[in-house]
Design an enzyme around this catalytic site. Structure first.
Site, PDB file in Angstrom:
ATOM      1  N   ASP A 179       3.686  -7.585  -5.049  1.00  0.00           N
ATOM      2  CA  ASP A 179       4.111  -6.533  -4.323  1.00  0.00           C
ATOM      3  C   ASP A 179       5.433  -6.447  -3.508  1.00  0.00           C
ATOM      4  O   ASP A 179       6.210  -7.697  -3.871  1.00  0.00           O
ATOM      5  CB  ASP A 179       3.063  -6.386  -3.008  1.00  0.00           C
TER       6      ASP A 179
HETATM    7  C1  NOJ Z   1       3.754  -2.096  -0.692  1.00  0.00           C
HETATM    8  C2  NOJ Z   1       2.352  -1.705  -1.123  1.00  0.00           C
HETATM    9  O1  NOJ Z   1       1.501  -2.761  -0.269  1.00  0.00           O
HETATM   10  C3  NOJ Z   1       1.744  -1.499  -2.239  1.00  0.00           C
HETATM   11  O2  NOJ Z   1       0.636  -0.599  -2.293  1.00  0.00           O
HETATM   12  C4  NOJ Z   1       2.794  -0.686  -3.177  1.00  0.00           C
HETATM   13  O3  NOJ Z   1       2.424  -0.158  -4.495  1.00  0.00           O
HETATM   14  C5  NOJ Z   1       4.201  -1.141  -3.007  1.00  0.00           C
HETATM   15  N1  NOJ Z   1       4.639  -1.279  -1.810  1.00  0.00           N
HETATM   16  C6  NOJ Z   1       5.328  -0.208  -3.800  1.00  0.00           C
HETATM   17  O4  NOJ Z   1       5.286   0.967  -2.966  1.00  0.00           O
END
Ligand code: NOJ
Length: 724
Positions: A266
Site C-alpha cells: 500500500d
Molecule cells: C491507500 C489505500 O489504502 C489503498 O486502498 C489504495 O489502493 C492506495 N492508497 C492507492 O490509492
C-alpha cells in the site's frame, strides 16, 4: 490468460539491475516522465533516487486517457528497452459513472448486480487508460466508527466473499488483455478493518482463529476467483506490520494459499515501517518487504533507493529480483501491453462510454436496489399527485453524494434529491430549504424557523439528512457516529411541523439514529448512491421502484455499542431481560439495549412478505450428504417486490464457542403481487466447519439449527443433526 506470445524471459535477460529494480517501483503519475532537471517540489522532497526515474515500471493517480497516452508514449520512447508502464487506479464504485458505495452494494444482496456494475466500471476505466484496479476491498468490519466501512460489504464473511469474488470475475473477465476488462487487486491483506476502536491505521490484535473464521475468507474467495494482484494492509497484525509479517505473507498467502500473483505494497507502507518502529533504516525496510514477498513498492523510496545496492552487497540474490520482475513482466504480457501499451484505451471510447445512457441506467438500478427502507409507518410511497412538496435538509439539493473514491466521477454529474424529484414530477410545486448548514461542523440554527414554516405549509416533506462525504473513507474515522451537527434538532422541528415527513439519508456508514427513529414516520437510507442517486431516491419515494436492500452492517443504538455485529459468539451470561432493561450479572449495558437498532438483514419493502414455511427434507446427515431447505414466501400485497431470503445456521455445541447465528445462504427473489416464491438451499457438511482451538478446520457431530428471517428476527427455526 492472455494471447500474447511475447518472450518475457528474453526481455529479462537483456535488463540491467537498475532496469529490473525499476519494474518493482510504482510512483504517482505526476512523478513519471520528468527529466532529472525538473525534479523539484514534491518529487525532490520525496527523496527518491533520481537516476531510477526512467526505469519505473508502473504508475497510479493519473487522470484519463489523454494523460495516460502522453505518459506512456514519453516513457516508452525514453526507455532503452521500450517496456510499457502499467497504469493502476482505485476504481472502487465506478470510473466516471459512479454507482453506490460498496457498503450499499452489499445491501443489494445481489451479486449479479454487483457484476453488472463492475463490468461497466471495467469498460469505462479501461477506455480511460486504467489497466489494473485496486479492487476489491474485502476487509471484514464490525466497527462503524471506521471510515473505510464504506468500502466494504459489512459484517458477514460469507457475503463479503461472494461480493468480492463477483467483482474479481467481472473486472477481469476471461482474459485481462481484453480492452473491456482489466486486472484486479484484492486488498488490504489482512484485517485492516479490525483497526482498534475503529480508528484508521490503528493497530490490529486478533487471534488466528478469528482471523481465519471471519477476516480471511473473503480474501481467499478472491484468490480462488483468480485475482491477479494482492495488496497487504497498512496495519500491524498481532505486532507485525502486514508488509513485514512473515506468517501472513509467507506462511498463509504463499505456502498455504499458493498465491503466486503480484503483491504490491500500500502507499508508502514500506516507508512506514519506520514509523511503526520496526526499523529506522529505509534500506532494511526495503529488504524486509522484498524478502517477505512484496513485489512492487508503491510510493516509498525503499526499493528505488536501496534494492540494487542490497543485491550488489549480496544481501538479496539477483535470482530473487528476477523472479519478482518476471511476475511484473508477465502481468504486462497478460494485459497485452507489449502489443498494445494503451490496452485499447482511446479518447473516443472513453467519451462514448462514460455517463452513457446504458451506464446511467445501471447506476440508477444499483442505487435503487441498494437503498434500505429502515422504517415506514405507511407514509411511503408518497402519492405522485402531491401538490406542495417541501424538500428540507442539507442534502435537499446537494450533489455531493458520490462518496469517497469517486474516481473520475464529478460532483456535477450527480443528480441531487431535488433534481431527481424534478425529473420525476416536472409539475410539482417544490420548495427547497437547507434547514441548517451544509458544513455540519459549523452549526447554525438560523434556518430552523424557515424550515418549520415551509414544512407546515406543504402536503408532504422529504427531509434529506446525512453525513458529508468527507466523514467516511480513508483516514476519516469518527468517535461519535450520530447525525452530525444540528440535524436531529432540525428533524424534531420539521416533523413537529408536518407529520407527513419522510427522511432520506445519505451516509457512508451505519449511523446512530435512535432519536430519529423515535420520531420519523419513515426513513429511507440511500447511502452514497452515486451519479444517479437523486433519480433513484425519487423513484423509490414515489413508488416507481420498490425498496429491497437489507442492512449488512448493524446500526447501533449508541456509538458505545461498537463493535456490534449480529454473528457474535455466545457468552456464558447472555442477557434474558427485555431489551430496554439492564440485567445485572449478564452481558448487558446499563441504559442501552444490547441489540442493534437496525440489525444485519433488516430492510423493509412496499410489498408485504409473509414467510409461510421452512421445511428440511431430512433431520440428520453424515459427511457427503446434504439437506435441502425449502422456504416459502408469499407477497401479501398488490405490489411486486424483491425479497432477500436469508438462511442462518447455529452450531449448538462445539469445542470452541460458536456464533449465535451465521449466514450460510441468501437469494434475492422477485415475487409478484399475491404470488408465492419457493426458495431452496442445500446444506452440506463443509458449510458447518469452523476453526477449533488448534485452528483445524473441522465440523463436529451434533445438533445444529437452521433459521430464516434475519438476525434479530428469526421466523422459522428447525434443528438437524450431523452424525459422526
Ligand atoms: C491507500 C489505500 O489504502 C489503498 O486502498 C489504495 O489502493 C492506495 N492508497 C492507492 O490509492
Amino acid at each position: 490468460m492472455g494471447k500474447s506470445t511475447f518472450d518475457t524471459k528474453a526481455l529479462l535477460a537483456k535488463m540491467t539491475l537498475e532496469e529490473k529494480v525499476g519494474q518493482l517501483i510504482q510512483l504517482n503519475a505526476g512523478f513519471i516522465g520528468k527529466s532529472v532537471a525538473e525534479i523539484t517540489g514534491p518529487l525532490q522532497s520525496f527523496g527518491f533516487d533520481n537516476t531510477m526515474l526512467p526505469y519505473v515500471g508502473s504508475t497510479l493517480n493519473f487522470h484519463g486517457v489523454e494523460e495516460m497516452k502522453a505518459i506512456q508514449d514519453k516513457h516508452m520512447a525514453e526507455d532503452r528497452l521500450h517496456i510499457p508502464l502499467v497504469f493502476m487506479m482505485d476504481i472502487i464504485h465506478g470510473y466516471r459513472t459512479i454507482y453506490p458505495i460498496p457498503l450499499a452494494r452489499g445491501a443489494s444482496f445481489d451479486p449479479d448486480l454487483v457484476t453488472e456494475c463492475s463490468k461497466m466500471a471495467a469498460k469505462e476505466g479501461s477506455a480511460g487508460g486504467v489497466q489494473v484496479t485496486f479492487t476489491p476491498m474485502v476487509d471484514y468490519v464490525r466497527d462503524a466508527r471506521w471510515g473505510r466501512v464504506m468500502e466494504t460489504c459489512g459484517e458477514d464473511p460469507y457475503l463479503n466473499g461472494v461480493m468480492g469474488a463477483a467483482q474479481v470475475r467481472a473486472f477481469q473477465g476471461d482474459d485481462i488483455s481484453d480492452p473491456d476488462h482489466m486486472a484486479a487487486c484484492v486488498k488490504h491483506f489482512a484485517a485492516y478493518g479490525g483497526a482498534e476502536a475503529g480508528r484508521d491505521y490503528n493497530t490490529v490484535e486478533i487471534s488466528e482463529r478469528l482471523l481465519r473464521e471471519y477476516y480471511f475468507p473473503a480474501y481467499k474467495a478472491c484468490i480462488d476467483a483468480g485475482v491477479t494482484m494482492l495488496m497487504p494492509s497498512f496495519n500491524s497484525l498481532n505486532g507485525v506490520p502486514s508488509i513485514a509479517n512473515e506468517w501472513l505473507l509467507q506462511d498463509v498467502l504463499k505456502k498455504e494459499w499458493k498465491f503466486d500473483g503480484v503483491v504490491i505494497s500500500d502507499y508508502n507502507a514500506i516507508g512506514e515501517l519506520k514509523r511503526h518502529g520496526i526499523t529506522g533504516d529505509a534500506k532494511e525496510a526495503a529488504r524486509m518487504a522484498f524478502e517477505n514477498g512484496c513485489d512492487i513498492d508503491m510510493m516509498s523510496v525503499g526499493y528505488g533507493n536501496h534494492l540494487a545496492e542490497l543485491v550488489r552487497e549480496g544481501t538479496i540474490s539477483e535470482e530473487k529480483i528476477d523472479e519478482a520482475v518476471l511476475k511484473v513482466l508477465e502481468l504486462k504480457k497478460a494485459l497485452g501491453l507489449f502489443e498494445d501499451p494503451y490496452h485499447g484505451a482511446s479518447e473516443e471510447k472513453e467519451k462514448a462510454l462514460c455517463l452513457c445512457e446504458e451506464h446511467r441506467e445501471i447506476a440508477r438500478r444499483a442505487a435503487e436496489e441498494s437503498a434500505v427502507l429502515l422504517k415506514n409507518n405507511g407514509i411511503l410511497p408518497l402519492p405522485k399527485n402531491v401538490k406542495k412538496l417541501a424538500l428540507i435538509g442539507p442534502f435537499a439539493d446537494n450533489q455531493e453524494i458520490r462518496g469517497s473514491w469517486g474516481c473520475n466521477g464529478k460532483t456535477e454529474d450527480c443528480t441531487s434529491m431535488y433534481m431527481g424529484i424534478r425529473n420525476l414530477l416536472p409539475d410539482a410545486e417544490i420548495t427547497v430549504c437547507r434547514g441548517c448548514s451544509n458544513y455540519f461542523d459549523e452549526i447554525g440554527e438560523e434556518e430552523f424557523e424557515e424550515a418549520a414554516r415551509i414544512a407546515s405549509e406543504a402536503d408532504a416533506v422529504i427531509l434529506c439528512l446525512g453525513e458529508p462525504q468527507k466523514y467516511s473513507g480513508e483516514g476519516n474515522s469518527r468517535a461519535d457516529i450520530t447525525l452530525p451537527g444540528v440535524q436531529d434538532a432540525l428533524a424534531r422541528k420539521v416533523i413537529a411541523a408536518n407529520a407527513n415527513t419522510a427522511v432520506v439519508l445519505f451516509n457512508g456508514r451505519p449511523l446512530v439514529l435512535k432519536e430519529l427513529d423515535a420520531i420519523a414516520p419513515a426513513i429511507l437510507d440511500m447511502w452514497f448512491p452515486g451519479t444517479e442517486g437523486g433519480n433513484a431516491a425519487a423513484r423509490l419515494l414515489f413508488g416507481d421502484a420498490n425498496p429491497s436492500g437489507k442492512v449488512t452492517m448493524s446500526f447501533p443504538k449508541a456509538t458505545g455499542q461498537c463493535p456490534i455485529y449480529y454473528n457474535h459468539p455466545s457468552t456464558g451470561r447472555p442477557k434474558r431481560y427485555p431489551e430496554d432493561q439492564h440485567q445485572p450479572y449478564a452481558s448487558s449495558y446499563i441504559g442501552c439495549g444490547n441489540l442493534a437498532l437496525y440489525p444485519f438483514g433488516h430492510g423493509l419493502s412496499y410489498s408485504n412478505f409473509v414467510y409461510e414455511s421452512m421445511e428440511l427434507d431430512r433431520t440428520s446427515m453424515t459427511k457427503g450428504e446434504k439437506i435441502a431447505v425449502t422456504i416459502r414466501v408469499r407477497n401479501d400485497s398488490d405490489r411486486a417486490g424483491k425479497e432477500v431470503v436469508q438462511l442462518y445456521m447455529h452450531d449448538l455445541y462445539a469445542s470452541t464457542v460458536r456464533p449465535i447465528q451465521s449466514l450460510i445462504g441468501f437469494k434475492k427473489v422477485e415475487i409478484g403481487a399475491g404470488e408465492t416464491a419457493t426458495v431452496t438451499f442445500e446444506v452440506t457438511e463443509p458449510m458447518l466447519r469452523f476453526y477449533d482451538a488448534k485452528c483445524n478446520f473441522v465440523s463436529e457431530a451434533g445438533e445444529f439449527t437452521l433459521s430464516t428471517g434475519y438476525a434479530d428476527n428469526l421466523l422459522f427455526t428447525q434443528s438437524f443433526f450431523l452424525n459422526e
